[in-house]
Design an enzyme around this catalytic site. Structure first.
Site, mmCIF file in Angstrom:
data_model
loop_
_atom_site.group_PDB
_atom_site.id
_atom_site.type_symbol
_atom_site.label_atom_id
_atom_site.label_comp_id
_atom_site.label_asym_id
_atom_site.label_seq_id
_atom_site.Cartn_x
_atom_site.Cartn_y
_atom_site.Cartn_z
ATOM 1 N N GLY A 58 0.786 -1.239 0.000
ATOM 2 C CA GLY A 58 0.000 0.000 0.000
ATOM 3 C C GLY A 58 0.818 1.290 0.000
ATOM 4 N N ASP A 78 -4.795 -5.903 -5.839
ATOM 5 C CA ASP A 78 -3.662 -6.814 -5.645
ATOM 6 C C ASP A 78 -4.167 -8.240 -5.389
ATOM 7 O OD1 ASP A 78 -0.456 -6.059 -4.958
ATOM 8 O OD2 ASP A 78 -1.099 -8.079 -4.416
ATOM 9 N N ASP A 121 2.898 -1.008 -10.279
ATOM 10 C CA ASP A 121 4.198 -1.418 -9.725
ATOM 11 C C ASP A 121 4.184 -2.948 -9.594
ATOM 12 O OD1 ASP A 121 6.715 -0.809 -8.622
ATOM 13 O OD2 ASP A 121 5.949 -0.794 -6.578
ATOM 14 N N LYS A 161 6.070 -0.236 -13.953
ATOM 15 C CA LYS A 161 7.409 -0.787 -13.686
ATOM 16 C C LYS A 161 7.680 -1.941 -14.643
ATOM 17 C CE LYS A 161 8.044 -3.499 -10.120
ATOM 18 N NZ LYS A 161 8.058 -3.733 -8.680
HETATM 19 C C1 LIG Z 1 6.445 -4.555 -5.589
HETATM 20 S S1 LIG Z 1 4.849 -4.986 -5.034
HETATM 21 C C2 LIG Z 1 3.999 -3.440 -5.117
HETATM 22 C C3 LIG Z 1 4.411 -2.473 -4.056
HETATM 23 C C4 LIG Z 1 3.485 -1.286 -3.935
HETATM 24 N N1 LIG Z 1 3.623 -0.394 -5.078
HETATM 25 C C5 LIG Z 1 3.766 -0.493 -2.685
HETATM 26 O O1 LIG Z 1 4.336 0.593 -2.776
HETATM 27 O O2 LIG Z 1 3.389 -0.963 -1.595
HETATM 28 C C6 LIG Z 1 4.189 -5.869 -6.403
HETATM 29 C C7 LIG Z 1 2.795 -6.397 -6.186
HETATM 30 O O3 LIG Z 1 2.271 -6.861 -7.430
HETATM 31 C C8 LIG Z 1 1.288 -7.818 -7.108
HETATM 32 N N2 LIG Z 1 0.863 -8.591 -8.290
HETATM 33 C C9 LIG Z 1 1.614 -9.391 -9.074
HETATM 34 N N3 LIG Z 1 0.852 -9.975 -10.024
HETATM 35 C C10 LIG Z 1 -0.418 -9.505 -9.849
HETATM 36 C C11 LIG Z 1 -1.662 -9.760 -10.500
HETATM 37 N N4 LIG Z 1 -1.741 -10.598 -11.533
HETATM 38 N N5 LIG Z 1 -2.763 -9.132 -10.045
HETATM 39 C C12 LIG Z 1 -2.683 -8.283 -8.977
HETATM 40 N N6 LIG Z 1 -1.535 -8.021 -8.316
HETATM 41 C C13 LIG Z 1 -0.414 -8.629 -8.738
HETATM 42 C C14 LIG Z 1 1.966 -8.645 -6.036
HETATM 43 O O4 LIG Z 1 1.022 -9.369 -5.277
HETATM 44 C C15 LIG Z 1 2.703 -7.583 -5.231
HETATM 45 O O5 LIG Z 1 1.996 -7.231 -4.077
#
Ligand SMILES: C[S@@+](CC[C@H](N)C(=O)[O-])C[C@H]1O[C@@H](n2cnc3c(N)ncnc32)[C@H](O)[C@@H]1O
Length: 245
Positions: A58, A78, A121, A161
């Protein structure tokens, strides 16, 4: 605790943005990446309606809420559940961004408004094999781009990203088909050794998504091959074919 684990903890302690996030009560060090990107490219402002793809835990939701203020709105998606934020104008959906039903839920929450900014992201599962992670990232970012074209208001902005690799410039060209200005960039808060870069795309032209995009090629690869080694092999073959053309 193994030596590797200890090294990892020490590294984290030394990490400036990790400590700053903790101190300022942000949920991730990634928060600063969004602030820095927006400082430079001004794609998000007060009153904007923002969709955040891959939003857990978050940190970007917090940064986006700070920028859009009381008059704006933020919806995050997410696979993981996100601890609620103490604002009426921040909502989250637990769901898979690659599924149409999730996109429909975003539309329902925002209806009749449309987002002015889509940010992503999202990271695929990391295998540690550079080619595989790059291919998976291109697949996910292509889906993010498709979602942006389906949801965004005309002239809206998109930030995503991407893990670097040899398909990166093709991806940038794809984004350029739909946005007036596109800037590949790496914010200061992104670790130098990390392969991540960000693509900032400004002013959606309103051009509808065209289904023959590379997203299909990637889907076929995942369907046909089970293991990561085979996927890496397949990518090498594709490159050879491309080079021989
Ligand atoms: C690096 S983290 C994001 C961090 C966030 N921007 C923050 O600042 O807290 C990447 C996220 O992408 C999510 N993710 C990956 N594939 C996904 C999908 N198909 N649908 C939804 N979320 C996804 C992962 O669960 C993970 O929580």
């Amino acid at each position: 605790m193994g030596r590797k684990d200890k090294r990892w903890i020490l590294q984290r302690k030394k990490d400036f943005y990790y400590n700053l996030a903790k101190k300022q009560k942000y949920r991730s060090r990634a928060t600063f990446k969004l602030f820095q990107l927006n400082e430079k490219f001004r794609f998000m402002k007060e009153g904007d309606i923002v969709v955040d793809l891959g939003c857990a835990p978050g940190g970007w939701l917090q940064a986006a809420r700070e920028i859009v203020g009381d008059r704006g709105f933020v919806v995050g998606v997410d696979l993981q559940s996100v601890k609620p934020l103490p604002y009426d104008n921040v909502k989250t959906i637990k769901g898979d961004m690659t599924k149409e039903e999730t996109i429909q839920k975003i539309r329902e929450i925002l209806y009749p408004a449309k987002p002015t900014v889509v940010i992503s992201d999202a990271s695929p599962n990391i295998s540690g094999v550079w080619d595989v992670d790059h291919a998976r990232s291109i697949e996910l970012t292509t889906i993010a781009l498709k979602i942006a074209t389906q949801l965004l208001k005309e002239r809206g902005n998109f930030v995503v990203k991407v893990f670097q690799g040899d398909m990166f410039m093709d991806y940038v060209s794809l984004v350029e088909k739909y946005f007036e200005k596109v800037y590949p960039t790496k914010p200061r808060a992104s670790r130098k050794e990390s392969s991540e870069v960000y693509v900032v795309a400004k002013r959606y032209t309103g051009k509808p998504w065209e289904e023959e995009e590379p997203i299909k090629k990637e889907e076929k690869i995942e369907e046909q091959i089970g293991t990561e080694e085979l996927l890496a092999k397949k990518i090498k073959e594709m490159r050879k074919l491309k080079a021989n053309k």
